[in-house]
Design an enzyme around this catalytic site. Structure first.
Site, PDB file in Angstrom:
ATOM      1  N   HIS A 187      50.121  36.270  44.408  1.00 58.11           N
ATOM      2  CA  HIS A 187      50.294  34.884  44.834  1.00 58.11           C
ATOM      3  C   HIS A 187      48.959  34.172  44.756  1.00 58.11           C
ATOM      4  O   HIS A 187      47.923  34.777  45.033  1.00 58.11           O
ATOM      5  CB  HIS A 187      50.823  34.828  46.274  1.00 58.11           C
ATOM      6  CG  HIS A 187      51.400  33.501  46.618  1.00 58.11           C
ATOM      7  ND1 HIS A 187      50.631  32.453  47.055  1.00 58.11           N
ATOM      8  CD2 HIS A 187      52.671  33.052  46.550  1.00 58.11           C
ATOM      9  CE1 HIS A 187      51.412  31.412  47.243  1.00 58.11           C
ATOM     10  NE2 HIS A 187      52.647  31.729  46.944  1.00 58.11           N
ATOM     11  N   ASP A 225      59.680  36.426  46.385  1.00 59.39           N
ATOM     12  CA  ASP A 225      60.716  36.718  45.398  1.00 59.39           C
ATOM     13  C   ASP A 225      61.009  38.205  45.218  1.00 59.39           C
ATOM     14  O   ASP A 225      61.952  38.563  44.516  1.00 59.39           O
ATOM     15  CB  ASP A 225      60.304  36.131  44.028  1.00 59.39           C
ATOM     16  CG  ASP A 225      60.245  34.621  44.057  1.00 59.39           C
ATOM     17  OD1 ASP A 225      61.169  34.031  44.618  1.00 59.39           O
ATOM     18  OD2 ASP A 225      59.275  34.045  43.546  1.00 59.39           O
TER      19      ASP A 225
HETATM   20  N1  CMC Z   1      51.322  41.940  37.877  1.00 61.23           N
HETATM   21  C1  CMC Z   1      50.194  42.423  37.268  1.00 61.23           C
HETATM   22  N2  CMC Z   1      48.992  41.831  37.351  1.00 61.23           N
HETATM   23  C2  CMC Z   1      48.906  40.702  38.059  1.00 61.23           C
HETATM   24  C3  CMC Z   1      50.019  40.134  38.707  1.00 61.23           C
HETATM   25  C4  CMC Z   1      51.268  40.807  38.603  1.00 61.23           C
HETATM   26  N3  CMC Z   1      52.342  40.317  39.202  1.00 61.23           N
HETATM   27  N4  CMC Z   1      49.646  39.000  39.332  1.00 61.23           N
HETATM   28  C5  CMC Z   1      48.357  38.846  39.073  1.00 61.23           C
HETATM   29  N5  CMC Z   1      47.899  39.871  38.316  1.00 61.23           N
HETATM   30  C6  CMC Z   1      46.511  40.107  37.891  1.00 61.23           C
HETATM   31  C7  CMC Z   1      46.120  39.195  36.728  1.00 61.23           C
HETATM   32  O1  CMC Z   1      46.356  39.821  35.487  1.00 61.23           O
HETATM   33  C8  CMC Z   1      44.644  38.977  36.998  1.00 61.23           C
HETATM   34  O2  CMC Z   1      43.946  40.153  36.616  1.00 61.23           O
HETATM   35  P1  CMC Z   1      42.417  40.033  36.053  1.00 61.23           P
HETATM   36  O3  CMC Z   1      41.624  39.468  37.184  1.00 61.23           O
HETATM   37  O4  CMC Z   1      42.061  41.415  35.684  1.00 61.23           O
HETATM   38  O5  CMC Z   1      42.492  39.106  34.871  1.00 61.23           O
HETATM   39  C9  CMC Z   1      44.564  38.914  38.526  1.00 61.23           C
HETATM   40  O6  CMC Z   1      45.669  39.708  38.990  1.00 61.23           O
HETATM   41  C10 CMC Z   1      44.664  37.502  39.092  1.00 61.23           C
HETATM   42  O7  CMC Z   1      45.872  36.940  38.572  1.00 61.23           O
HETATM   43  P2  CMC Z   1      46.030  35.414  38.162  1.00 61.23           P
HETATM   44  O8  CMC Z   1      47.154  35.297  37.205  1.00 61.23           O
HETATM   45  O9  CMC Z   1      44.700  34.853  37.767  1.00 61.23           O
HETATM   46  O10 CMC Z   1      46.420  34.790  39.566  1.00 61.23           O
HETATM   47  P3  CMC Z   1      47.100  33.408  39.794  1.00 61.23           P
HETATM   48  O11 CMC Z   1      46.754  32.985  41.162  1.00 61.23           O
HETATM   49  O12 CMC Z   1      46.744  32.471  38.681  1.00 61.23           O
HETATM   50  O13 CMC Z   1      48.669  33.716  39.645  1.00 61.23           O
HETATM   51  C11 CMC Z   1      50.890  34.345  40.163  1.00 61.23           C
HETATM   52  C12 CMC Z   1      49.529  33.874  40.709  1.00 61.23           C
HETATM   53  C13 CMC Z   1      51.914  34.285  41.270  1.00 61.23           C
HETATM   54  C14 CMC Z   1      51.339  33.377  39.061  1.00 61.23           C
HETATM   55  C15 CMC Z   1      50.736  35.775  39.612  1.00 61.23           C
HETATM   56  O14 CMC Z   1      50.362  36.662  40.645  1.00 61.23           O
HETATM   57  C16 CMC Z   1      52.012  36.282  38.924  1.00 61.23           C
HETATM   58  O15 CMC Z   1      52.197  36.023  37.730  1.00 61.23           O
HETATM   59  N6  CMC Z   1      52.920  36.986  39.672  1.00 61.23           N
HETATM   60  C17 CMC Z   1      54.176  37.416  39.095  1.00 61.23           C
HETATM   61  C18 CMC Z   1      55.167  36.259  39.118  1.00 61.23           C
HETATM   62  C19 CMC Z   1      55.675  35.963  40.512  1.00 61.23           C
HETATM   63  O16 CMC Z   1      56.077  36.854  41.246  1.00 61.23           O
HETATM   64  N7  CMC Z   1      55.708  34.673  40.859  1.00 61.23           N
HETATM   65  C20 CMC Z   1      56.211  34.205  42.156  1.00 61.23           C
HETATM   66  C21 CMC Z   1      55.142  33.616  43.013  1.00 61.23           C
HETATM   67  S1  CMC Z   1      55.637  33.399  44.740  1.00 61.23           S
HETATM   68  C22 CMC Z   1      56.928  32.279  44.733  1.00 61.23           C
HETATM   69  C23 CMC Z   1      56.597  30.941  44.210  1.00 61.23           C
HETATM   70  O17 CMC Z   1      55.633  30.315  44.634  1.00 61.23           O
HETATM   71  O18 CMC Z   1      57.310  30.489  43.336  1.00 61.23           O
END
Ligand code: CMC
Length: 423
Positions: free
Chosen positions: A301, A358
């Site tokens: 998140h 989720d």
């Molecule tokens: N699985 C594997 N790696 C992950 C995941 C995941 N679910 N989430 C983040 N990472 C890794 C990402 O690859 C990155 O690694 P590195 O630093 O080595 O490059 C690090 O963790 C930080 O991730 P980010 O994508 O820069 O973080 P963000 O804040 O931009 O993204 C997120 C947040 C929710 C989009 C992401 O965690 C994600 O894609 N999660 C899976 C989708 C999901 O469950 N979404 C629902 C969010 S909660 C409900 C809502 O608000 O809608």
């Protein structure tokens, strides 16, 4: 004490803004005017786009409050309609106010004939989020009085109740269309969730536990400050677009798998693990590999870096709903196993990735008989009051402005046009 920023040979002072929960911000509203510089913050990682008195989130402590009330207390003692009133109006309703609000929502128990027909022209396998956003936008054609630039307080009340009533109707109709079945007319005597289940299934004797479980899920989704869809609602609404167009844009933003679409993606992921017979370790190795392009859906998140309080409530609710309904879902075991292994894995620990709202919600929806591609629709129904509360707050705030970020241009600078034959 203002912040001091040294730029080239000049030191400028920037005011500090402190929120009621102690969050601190450097106010950069005059930065460009005074220095010619703008801030650069791709993905809005560190940008406070507005002040808001609706929802407070502390990602480090795992705290979520609606209007100062903890999510745990609201989930236990309140219900979806009351929580909606709370976020929209800023306070809990008195008994008569709640009844009036409920009755007004229930009075929007149908949609214009054109909308009913429009839903039917979609292919049966169309995703219901597409049906909803198109029809939400199309509703504008039937309510010209509500298309004025500035709605009166009464019109705002009306359109907000109307959308809560009609989104439910359109969601149920989209489902019935998908199933190739006739629409079922809403029953005003049923509560919001029971009526929705009735309109989907035709069963009027909705189990109280089932309706309550659905209600809690909606409560947990009511608002979540400046997430992607809410920011979209604020962005679109800031051009003074009408409410239908504004909410339609919010539905579209929610649809993406990194946002609300994650609940559907989680279920699909769990099913894939079950069908492929992959072990958790193999699956986790895949999501940890950046080249695989896959992620552990329902984990991570932008704000929560400790735990998502909604996920905690949902996990408990999930166990209890499945036990009450006597459902044994192998996907729940897979989800729990996956969570256990991931929470001990250095990759997830070091990146502070925890289950989000989720991760378990889909398993409850499934147990309640809601099909996978309706999961994000449930999220939209839950989030609608939050979108409207944020829109209302924005348009009523003194100093209201259209949202319009800046950029830093990095493209070509001096190209000369060439005739098509000489390119
Ligand atoms: N699985 C594997 N790696 C992950 C995941 C995941 N679910 N989430 C983040 N990472 C890794 C990402 O690859 C990155 O690694 P590195 O630093 O080595 O490059 C690090 O963790 C930080 O991730 P980010 O994508 O820069 O973080 P963000 O804040 O931009 O993204 C997120 C947040 C929710 C989009 C992401 O965690 C994600 O894609 N999660 C899976 C989708 C999901 O469950 N979404 C629902 C969010 S909660 C409900 C809502 O608000 O809608």
């Amino acid at each position: 004490m203002p912040a001091k920023l040294i730029l080239e040979d000049k030191t400028i002072e920037l005011p500090i803004f402190v929120g009621t929960e102690g969050e601190k911000a450097v106010d950069v509203t005059k930065l460009r005017a005074e220095t010619g510089y703008v801030t650069l913050d791709s993905g809005y990682m560190d940008t406070g786009a507005c002040t808001s008195a609706i929802t407070f989130l502390d990602g480090e402590q795992g705290i979520l409050k609606y209007r100062g009330y903890s999510i745990e207390e609201i989930a236990e003692k309140s219900n979806f309609i009351e929580a909606s009133y709370l976020v929209i109006h800023g306070r809990l309703p008195k008994e008569d106010e709640l009844k009036k609000f409920q009755a007004k929502i229930a009075s929007y128990d149908d949609v214009p004939q054109g909308i009913k027909e429009m839903i039917k022209i979609f292919p049966k396998d169309a995703h219901p989020m597409g049906i909803l956003s198109s029809n939400m936008s199309a509703l504008s054609a039937y309510y010209p009085d509500l298309l004025v630039q500035d709605l009166s307080p009464e019109q705002k009340e009306t359109v907000m109740a109307q959308l809560m009533g009609q989104l439910k109707v359109m969601a149920a109709y989209a489902y019935r269309h998908q199933q190739g079945k006739e629409y079922i007319k809403s029953d005003k005597n049923l509560d919001y969730c029971s009526d929705f289940i009735y309109m989907m299934t035709g069963n009027k004797n909705v189990d109280k536990e089932v309706a309550k479980a659905l209600d809690i899920l909606l409560v947990l989704h009511v608002d979540h400050e400046q997430n992607c869809s809410t920011s979209t609602v604020r962005m679109v609404g800031s051009s003074k677009a009408n409410m239908f167009a504004t909410i339609s844009a919010g539905i579209d933003a929610l649809w993406g798998p990194l946002h609300g679409g994650a609940n559907q993606a989680v279920l699909e992921m769990l099913e894939e693990i079950k069908d492929s017979g992959k072990g958790y370790k193999d699956f986790l190795a895949e999501v940890k590999d950046k080249n695989s392009g896959s992620r552990l859906m329902g984990f991570g998140h932008r704000v929560y870096k400790n735990f998502d309080p909604r996920a905690k409530i949902i996990k408990v609710a999930c166990d209890s709903v499945l036990a009450k309904l006597g459902v044994q879902d192998p996907l729940l075991d897979i989800a729990k196993g996956l969570e256990e292994v991931a929470l001990k894995d250095e990759y997830f620990v070091s990146r502070k990735l925890y289950p989000n709202v989720d991760f378990y919600s889909g398993i409850i929806y499934r147990a309640l008989g809601i099909p996978t591609n309706m999961f994000t629709v449930m999220f939209a129904m839950g989030r609608l009051p939050g979108w409207m509360a944020q829109w209302k707050e924005m348009v009523e705030q003194p100093g209201f402005k259209i949202c319009r970020p800046r950029q830093i241009y990095v493209g070509e600078t001096t190209n000369k046009y060439k005739d098509i034959k000489s390119r």
